[in-house]
Design a protein around this motif. Structure first.
Motif, PDB file in Angstrom:
ATOM      1  N   ARG A 160      13.165   4.474  -2.860  1.00 53.86           N
ATOM      2  CA  ARG A 160      14.092   5.475  -3.212  1.00 53.86           C
ATOM      3  C   ARG A 160      15.104   6.383  -1.849  1.00 53.86           C
ATOM      4  N   GLN A 161      13.902   6.565  -0.593  1.00 59.80           N
ATOM      5  CA  GLN A 161      14.563   7.456   1.012  1.00 59.80           C
ATOM      6  C   GLN A 161      15.572   6.392   1.284  1.00 59.80           C
ATOM      7  N   LEU A 162      14.832   5.310   0.998  1.00 59.51           N
ATOM      8  CA  LEU A 162      16.053   4.003   1.535  1.00 59.51           C
ATOM      9  C   LEU A 162      16.884   3.599   1.300  1.00 59.51           C
ATOM     10  N   TRP A 163      16.725   3.879   0.147  1.00 61.65           N
ATOM     11  CA  TRP A 163      18.749   3.354  -0.208  1.00 61.65           C
ATOM     12  C   TRP A 163      19.670   4.509  -0.684  1.00 61.65           C
ATOM     13  N   ASN A 164      18.317   5.852  -0.772  1.00 58.87           N
ATOM     14  CA  ASN A 164      19.485   6.751  -0.556  1.00 58.87           C
ATOM     15  C   ASN A 164      20.030   7.155   1.213  1.00 58.87           C
ATOM     16  N   ALA A 165      19.183   7.083   1.762  1.00 64.88           N
ATOM     17  CA  ALA A 165      19.779   7.224   3.078  1.00 64.88           C
ATOM     18  C   ALA A 165      20.767   5.768   3.504  1.00 64.88           C
ATOM     19  N   ILE A 166      20.558   5.009   2.761  1.00 65.11           N
ATOM     20  CA  ILE A 166      21.365   3.215   3.438  1.00 65.11           C
ATOM     21  C   ILE A 166      23.148   4.212   2.597  1.00 65.11           C
ATOM     22  N   THR A 167      22.744   4.647   1.694  1.00 67.88           N
ATOM     23  CA  THR A 167      23.952   4.495   0.479  1.00 67.88           C
ATOM     24  C   THR A 167      24.678   5.493   1.102  1.00 67.88           C
ATOM     25  N   SER A 168      23.740   7.055   1.767  1.00 69.96           N
ATOM     26  CA  SER A 168      24.434   8.470   1.713  1.00 69.96           C
ATOM     27  C   SER A 168      26.030   8.616   2.232  1.00 69.96           C
ATOM     28  N   GLU A 194       1.127  -1.217   0.132  1.00 66.59           N
ATOM     29  CA  GLU A 194      -0.174  -0.044   0.129  1.00 66.59           C
ATOM     30  C   GLU A 194       0.943   1.214  -0.031  1.00 66.59           C
ATOM     31  N   HIS A 195       2.012   1.220  -0.073  1.00 63.63           N
ATOM     32  CA  HIS A 195       3.311   2.092   0.146  1.00 63.63           C
ATOM     33  C   HIS A 195       4.356   2.510  -1.319  1.00 63.63           C
ATOM     34  N   GLN A 196       4.181   2.164  -1.805  1.00 63.07           N
ATOM     35  CA  GLN A 196       4.761   1.028  -3.598  1.00 63.07           C
ATOM     36  C   GLN A 196       3.903   2.265  -3.655  1.00 63.07           C
ATOM     37  N   GLY A 197       4.809   2.829  -5.249  1.00 64.58           N
ATOM     38  CA  GLY A 197       4.640   4.162  -5.585  1.00 64.58           C
ATOM     39  C   GLY A 197       4.849   5.773  -5.064  1.00 64.58           C
ATOM     40  N   LYS A 198       5.166   5.513  -3.971  1.00 61.96           N
ATOM     41  CA  LYS A 198       5.755   6.647  -3.081  1.00 61.96           C
ATOM     42  C   LYS A 198       6.780   6.870  -2.941  1.00 61.96           C
ATOM     43  N   GLY A 199       8.484   6.995  -3.603  1.00 65.92           N
ATOM     44  CA  GLY A 199       9.561   6.828  -3.040  1.00 65.92           C
ATOM     45  C   GLY A 199       9.579   6.998  -1.820  1.00 65.92           C
TER      46      GLY A 199
END
Length: 156
Positions: free
Chosen positions: A101-109, A93-98
């Motif tokens: 990407r937020q998780l990916w950016n947070a873990i690689t930042s 129900e939360h797919q397609g909300k970004g």
């Protein structure tokens, strides 16, 4: 902890998140099984036991973050050995909300790693392509779970 639009937050996963992570991954099995009626293979179920999830959450070999909204784990990401994207799941129900990407950016930042690998479910290939991953192999299957090897080189 990182807040996003006052809706959810991303934080380091704790042992207390293990049951929610287990439930999240299992709830999405219809996206990664060849036959959605088939049971999960025993080897995969073993990786989703509470003990196995807790072991990963407490292991220095894994970095794991969760996306929490209203006290509920709605997404999670885990990197193994600094460069292999072990899991990236967002509840349906939360797919397609970004959130992915937020998780990916947070873990690689905060990482110095430039190249990451993943074995993507076929359903998630477009998501990984939007994150910068490219196909590096052919579609393969292990006991009913289909995947595609991919890698990403981050530009820093």
């Amino acid at each position: 902890m990182t807040k996003f639009d006052d809706v959810g937050e991303i934080r380091v996963a704790a042992s207390g998140d293990a049951k929610a992570i287990q439930s999240l991954v299992m709830s999405l099995s219809h996206f990664y099984l060849e036959d959605i009626e088939a049971p999960l293979p025993k080897w995969f179920l073993k990786t989703l036991s509470l003990d196995a999830v807790i072991d990963r959450l407490t292991s220095s070999e894994y970095q794991t973050l969760v996306y929490v909204e209203d006290g509920i784990v709605c997404g999670y990401v885990s990197i193994k050995s600094e460069s292999h994207l072990y899991h990236l799941f967002v509840c349906e129900e939360h797919q397609g909300k970004g959130i992915a990407r937020q998780l990916w950016n947070a873990i690689t930042s905060g990482s110095d790693v430039n190249t990451y690998t993943v074995r993507s479910s076929l359903y998630a290939v477009p998501v990984y392509e939007r994150l910068g991953f490219q196909r590096t192999g052919e579609v393969a299957s292990k006991e009913g779970i289909c995947y595609l090897a991919m890698s990403a080189v981050l530009k820093r």
